[in-house]
Design a protein around this motif. Structure first.
Motif, PDB file in Angstrom:
ATOM      1  N   ALA A  17      -6.986 -12.999  -4.143  1.00 26.79           N
ATOM      2  CA  ALA A  17      -5.595 -12.046  -4.263  1.00 26.79           C
ATOM      3  C   ALA A  17      -4.429 -12.801  -4.771  1.00 26.79           C
ATOM      4  O   ALA A  17      -3.653 -12.268  -5.614  1.00 26.79           O
ATOM      5  CB  ALA A  17      -5.298 -11.640  -2.757  1.00 26.79           C
ATOM      6  N   SER A  18      -4.084 -14.116  -4.458  1.00 26.09           N
ATOM      7  CA  SER A  18      -3.210 -14.915  -5.158  1.00 26.09           C
ATOM      8  C   SER A  18      -3.486 -15.037  -6.571  1.00 26.09           C
ATOM      9  O   SER A  18      -2.461 -14.986  -7.150  1.00 26.09           O
ATOM     10  CB  SER A  18      -3.276 -16.451  -4.316  1.00 26.09           C
ATOM     11  N   LEU A  19      -4.663 -15.331  -7.175  1.00 27.45           N
ATOM     12  CA  LEU A  19      -4.888 -15.723  -8.267  1.00 27.45           C
ATOM     13  C   LEU A  19      -4.556 -14.231  -9.149  1.00 27.45           C
ATOM     14  O   LEU A  19      -4.090 -14.245 -10.054  1.00 27.45           O
ATOM     15  CB  LEU A  19      -6.418 -15.818  -8.611  1.00 27.45           C
ATOM     16  N   LEU A  20      -5.086 -13.148  -8.677  1.00 25.67           N
ATOM     17  CA  LEU A  20      -4.637 -11.833  -9.268  1.00 25.67           C
ATOM     18  C   LEU A  20      -3.330 -11.600  -9.541  1.00 25.67           C
ATOM     19  O   LEU A  20      -2.781 -11.022 -10.423  1.00 25.67           O
ATOM     20  CB  LEU A  20      -5.428 -10.625  -8.586  1.00 25.67           C
ATOM     21  N   GLN A  48       0.477  -6.629   1.199  1.00 30.14           N
ATOM     22  CA  GLN A  48       0.012  -5.905   2.196  1.00 30.14           C
ATOM     23  C   GLN A  48      -1.337  -6.567   2.577  1.00 30.14           C
ATOM     24  O   GLN A  48      -1.844  -6.902   4.041  1.00 30.14           O
ATOM     25  CB  GLN A  48      -0.313  -4.636   2.148  1.00 30.14           C
ATOM     26  N   LEU A  49      -2.329  -6.672   1.623  1.00 34.07           N
ATOM     27  CA  LEU A  49      -3.753  -7.387   1.811  1.00 34.07           C
ATOM     28  C   LEU A  49      -3.435  -8.939   2.552  1.00 34.07           C
ATOM     29  O   LEU A  49      -4.289  -9.201   3.333  1.00 34.07           O
ATOM     30  CB  LEU A  49      -4.596  -7.082   0.770  1.00 34.07           C
ATOM     31  N   GLN A  50      -2.596  -9.519   1.754  1.00 37.25           N
ATOM     32  CA  GLN A  50      -2.436 -10.809   2.297  1.00 37.25           C
ATOM     33  C   GLN A  50      -1.795 -10.887   3.786  1.00 37.25           C
ATOM     34  O   GLN A  50      -2.242 -11.771   4.587  1.00 37.25           O
ATOM     35  CB  GLN A  50      -1.410 -11.592   1.448  1.00 37.25           C
ATOM     36  N   SER A  55      -3.396 -11.933   9.922  1.00 36.07           N
ATOM     37  CA  SER A  55      -3.433 -11.506  11.349  1.00 36.07           C
ATOM     38  C   SER A  55      -4.897 -11.252  11.772  1.00 36.07           C
ATOM     39  O   SER A  55      -4.958 -10.876  12.826  1.00 36.07           O
ATOM     40  CB  SER A  55      -2.302 -10.314  11.227  1.00 36.07           C
ATOM     41  N   VAL A  56      -6.118 -11.183  11.084  1.00 34.01           N
ATOM     42  CA  VAL A  56      -7.234 -10.806  11.280  1.00 34.01           C
ATOM     43  C   VAL A  56      -7.913 -11.828  12.032  1.00 34.01           C
ATOM     44  O   VAL A  56      -7.972 -12.997  11.522  1.00 34.01           O
ATOM     45  CB  VAL A  56      -7.958 -10.088  10.199  1.00 34.01           C
ATOM     46  N   ASN A  63     -13.293  -3.723   7.577  1.00 36.42           N
ATOM     47  CA  ASN A  63     -14.089  -2.448   7.215  1.00 36.42           C
ATOM     48  C   ASN A  63     -14.252  -2.559   5.654  1.00 36.42           C
ATOM     49  O   ASN A  63     -14.242  -1.446   5.218  1.00 36.42           O
ATOM     50  CB  ASN A  63     -13.794  -1.504   7.845  1.00 36.42           C
ATOM     51  N   GLY A  64     -14.092  -3.416   5.051  1.00 37.88           N
ATOM     52  CA  GLY A  64     -14.299  -3.259   3.371  1.00 37.88           C
ATOM     53  C   GLY A  64     -12.963  -2.827   2.772  1.00 37.88           C
ATOM     54  O   GLY A  64     -12.861  -2.589   1.805  1.00 37.88           O
ATOM     55  N   GLU A  65     -11.856  -2.888   3.418  1.00 36.89           N
ATOM     56  CA  GLU A  65     -10.451  -2.217   3.193  1.00 36.89           C
ATOM     57  C   GLU A  65      -9.947  -3.297   2.040  1.00 36.89           C
ATOM     58  O   GLU A  65      -9.143  -3.196   1.234  1.00 36.89           O
ATOM     59  CB  GLU A  65      -9.516  -2.054   3.991  1.00 36.89           C
ATOM     60  N   PHE A  66     -10.478  -4.642   2.090  1.00 37.00           N
ATOM     61  CA  PHE A  66     -10.135  -5.570   1.169  1.00 37.00           C
ATOM     62  C   PHE A  66     -10.334  -5.271  -0.267  1.00 37.00           C
ATOM     63  O   PHE A  66      -9.843  -5.777  -1.244  1.00 37.00           O
ATOM     64  CB  PHE A  66     -10.370  -6.945   1.550  1.00 37.00           C
ATOM     65  N   LEU A  67     -11.291  -4.524  -0.555  1.00 40.66           N
ATOM     66  CA  LEU A  67     -11.827  -4.142  -1.812  1.00 40.66           C
ATOM     67  C   LEU A  67     -10.936  -3.187  -2.557  1.00 40.66           C
ATOM     68  O   LEU A  67     -10.872  -2.927  -3.862  1.00 40.66           O
ATOM     69  CB  LEU A  67     -13.253  -3.636  -1.788  1.00 40.66           C
ATOM     70  N   LYS A  68      -9.997  -2.195  -1.806  1.00 41.90           N
ATOM     71  CA  LYS A  68      -9.459  -1.284  -2.388  1.00 41.90           C
ATOM     72  C   LYS A  68      -8.217  -1.881  -3.291  1.00 41.90           C
ATOM     73  O   LYS A  68      -8.089  -1.110  -4.482  1.00 41.90           O
ATOM     74  CB  LYS A  68      -8.666  -0.376  -1.274  1.00 41.90           C
ATOM     75  N   PRO A  69      -7.534  -2.728  -2.965  1.00 38.71           N
ATOM     76  CA  PRO A  69      -6.524  -3.257  -4.105  1.00 38.71           C
ATOM     77  C   PRO A  69      -7.101  -3.711  -5.283  1.00 38.71           C
ATOM     78  O   PRO A  69      -6.617  -3.245  -6.460  1.00 38.71           O
ATOM     79  CB  PRO A  69      -5.828  -4.337  -3.235  1.00 38.71           C
ATOM     80  N   PHE A  70      -8.268  -4.555  -5.362  1.00 42.65           N
ATOM     81  CA  PHE A  70      -9.029  -4.748  -6.436  1.00 42.65           C
ATOM     82  C   PHE A  70      -9.482  -3.508  -7.266  1.00 42.65           C
ATOM     83  O   PHE A  70      -9.347  -3.660  -8.635  1.00 42.65           O
ATOM     84  CB  PHE A  70      -9.911  -5.724  -6.131  1.00 42.65           C
ATOM     85  N   CYS A  71     -10.136  -2.677  -6.711  1.00 46.69           N
ATOM     86  CA  CYS A  71     -10.485  -1.379  -7.251  1.00 46.69           C
ATOM     87  C   CYS A  71      -9.532  -0.781  -7.899  1.00 46.69           C
ATOM     88  O   CYS A  71      -9.442   0.032  -8.906  1.00 46.69           O
ATOM     89  CB  CYS A  71     -11.335  -0.406  -6.329  1.00 46.69           C
ATOM     90  N   ASP A  72      -8.164  -0.617  -7.301  1.00 47.31           N
ATOM     91  CA  ASP A  72      -7.087   0.114  -7.999  1.00 47.31           C
ATOM     92  C   ASP A  72      -6.490  -0.748  -9.029  1.00 47.31           C
ATOM     93  O   ASP A  72      -5.923  -0.016  -9.999  1.00 47.31           O
ATOM     94  CB  ASP A  72      -5.723   0.295  -6.858  1.00 47.31           C
TER      95      ASP A  72
END
Length: 585
Positions: A17-20, A48-50, A55-56, A63-72
């Motif tokens: 996420a940081s590199l992107l 928001q992902l970071q 916090s997790v 639940n795979g939510e971390f893929l959504k920003p990259f797919c967008d």
């Protein structure tokens, strides 16, 4: 996944996420003040992902939510090629590292969304070289999706779209040869994946005939709903770049745009048939179940369509690629492919017909690949391809015995080498004798083949060619099979099956192997020899085969007499007990 692995997974996602984010800030779109950058939806999602990752306790909470920003980012048509390529690489890394649990209830929906995002990727093109790097990453991640454990959750439609995207890149002649060869190698691997697991797939269909539509129909439905076409745009220009065979050519000197998923299919392509597209299911009928036999059947149908040399849209390069993919499918599936009636019908009709046509092709490369496909097909499933095998062997016999100067010697040698390979197959000579020479309405394949081999085995004065040597070796293999004296297995008292093999056997009946279960039942009231199939029994005894061959010779003579004088033919057939004549006759 233990706590240490979970921490490492979170760190990997944070790093990607940081590199992107850093790459996006360097772009012209986000080159303004930081306040403007933070208002961008894509950057906000990554921030928001970071924050969520910090916090997790473990990756399982996402639940795979971390893929959504990259797919967008992949779906955004305002991002540059390098940024889109970086997001695609991140998605591939997550899948390769197994960060998406296939046992999770939401994994099927997540991998569907990821596959849809990759097949409909958009980005702003800069130059052909950098754009093709992104296309190469798209092909690579599609291959990774299909091969990952979570990829088994894809639906039939998603697999078809995934394969279609790779086919479009592979068949687009305007792309570089390196990219097309890379796409072909990945396609070969993906075909192997699908057909290797054929025995594990269910026969669940998409529905009736009305539920299945072609890609262009599906695209039309999507366009009516207002869905935008996914593409690659150049800076200051929205013109489409055609990486699919259906896209019309663009003007020289203009930057082209790329799309791997949806696109207009008119006008018809110049290098691929407009009807040769993988069929999909409409959105309203989209299945949530894992893919099964329907997508494999559709893939095989598509491969058969692109090796149709009678279609002017199929170039030699396209046919060659199709033959390579068909060969990989047959090699990986083996006899299993004939256990499914829908696949067997495609093989018996379309595949064998197109392969037969390719034996007359001018290209030696196409001819050799067609022979290879035929050989693998008949080794695995000749018991289901009786008529096709007869035609194929007759074509080889005509080709070997041809004295036409237009028939190159290398083709004759290759055909003879194929016959030699068949002769080395255990009991193959006995099978063709029983199934063709001992059948009244089939040609004498074994007799004609041995005659051709004997003729070519004689050395021409002062010359010895590979044709002579291979003919001798093939004859030796046949004689070795005969000398082995394969003894039929003892007759069994088991109940006969529903299959009967009378002397006037249906041409479509399956091939009787040398070890096939059969039992001689004697002669009927009209002199017909009756053979029934029993489990554990051997092939018909020699006297039965001799009786059938004798009747076949009489029938051939009677046929010649009938063409001259019908009454003499009927009389000769009655004397030979080939016809049951009454006093009224």
């Amino acid at each position: 996944m233990n706590s240490r692995q979970a921490s490492a997974a979170i760190a990997i996602i944070q790093g990607e996420a940081s590199l992107l984010l850093a790459a996006m800030r360097r772009g012209s779109r986000w080159g303004g003040p930081s306040r403007v950058e933070d208002q961008d939806p894509l950057i906000q999602q990554l921030h928001q992902l970071q924050q969520r990752l910090a916090s997790v306790a473990g990756i399982w909470e996402l639940n795979g939510e971390f893929l959504k920003p990259f797919c967008d980012v992949v779906l955004s048509d305002d991002t540059s090629g390098p940024v889109t390529g970086m997001a695609i690489s991140s998605v591939e890394k997550f899948l390769t590292y197994g960060m998406l649990d296939p046992t999770h209830p939401n994994s099927a929906a997540i991998i569907e969304a990821v596959s849809d995002a990759i097949t409909h990727a958009r980005f702003v093109g800069t130059n052909q070289t950098s754009d093709e790097v992104v296309l190469m990453k798209i092909v690579e991640v599609l291959h990774t999706i299909l091969g990952a454990p979570v990829g088994r959750l894809l639906s039939n439609e998603s697999v078809c779209e995934l394969m279609q995207s790779c086919f479009r890149i592979c068949f687009e002649m305007r792309l570089s040869e390196l990219l097309r060869c890379f796409a072909e190698s990945k396609l070969l691997s993906m075909v192997q994946m699908l057909f290797s697991c054929l025995h594990t797939l269910s026969e669940e269909a998409w529905g009736g005939a009305d539920d299945v539509c072609s890609v262009d129909q599906t695209l039309h439905c999507k366009e009516e709903t207002g869905e935008e076409q996914n593409h690659v745009t150049t800076e200051g220009d929205d013109e489409n770049k055609g990486t699919a065979p259906e896209a019309p050519p663009t003007e020289e000197g203009e930057e082209e745009t790329k799309q791997t998923g949806e696109e207009e299919l008119d006008p018809p392509p110049l290098d691929a048939p407009p009807t040769s597209s993988l069929s999909c299911v409409p959105e309203k009928h989209r299945s949530v179940a894992p893919y099964g036999l329907p997508c494999v059947r559709e893939l095989l149908r598509f491969l058969i369509s692109i090796i149709n040399s009678r279609d002017r849209h199929n170039s030699e390069a396209l046919v060659t690629i199709g033959l390579n993919l068909v060969c990989a499918a047959l090699e990986c599936s083996g006899p299993v492919v004939c256990q499914y009636q829908s696949l067997l019908l495609l093989i018996q009709d379309g595949l064998c017909r197109n392969l037969c046509t390719l034996l007359q092709h001018d290209s030696f490369a196409v001819f050799s690949r067609a022979l290879k496909n035929y050989y693998i097909l008949f080794i695995c499933a000749r018991q289901h391809l009786k008529l096709q095998l007869e035609m194929f062997l007759n074509i080889l016999i005509d080709l070997i015995s041809s004295e036409n100067l237009k028939c190159p010697m290398d083709r004759r040698e290759l055909a003879l080498e194929c016959v030699l390979q068949f002769c080395h197959v255990q009991h193959f000579a006995a099978e063709i004798f029983v199934n063709f020479d001992c059948q009244l309405y089939m040609s004498n394949v074994f007799e004609n083949l041995t005659k051709v081999l004997s003729k070519n085995a004689f050395q021409v004065p002062s010359s010895l060619t590979p044709v002579h040597l291979m003919s001798l070796e093939a004859l030796y293999a046949v004689m070795t099979t005969i000398q082995s004296g394969h003894t039929p297995t003892p007759f069994s008292e088991a109940q006969p099956t529903s299959q009967s093999l009378p002397p006037y056997q249906d041409d479509h009946a399956p091939i009787v192997h040398a070890s096939s279960p059969s039992l001689y039942k004697g002669e009927g009231p009209d002199g017909h020899v009756v053979v029934e199939v029993r489990e554990g029994a051997g092939p018909p005894p020699l006297k039965v085969l001799q009786a059938i061959c004798q009747k076949k010779k009489v029938m051939l003579v009677a046929t010649e007499l009938f063409n001259k004088k019908a009454s003499s033919a009927v009389e000769a057939s009655g004397e030979a007990r080939c016809l049951h004549l009454t006093s009224q006759s």
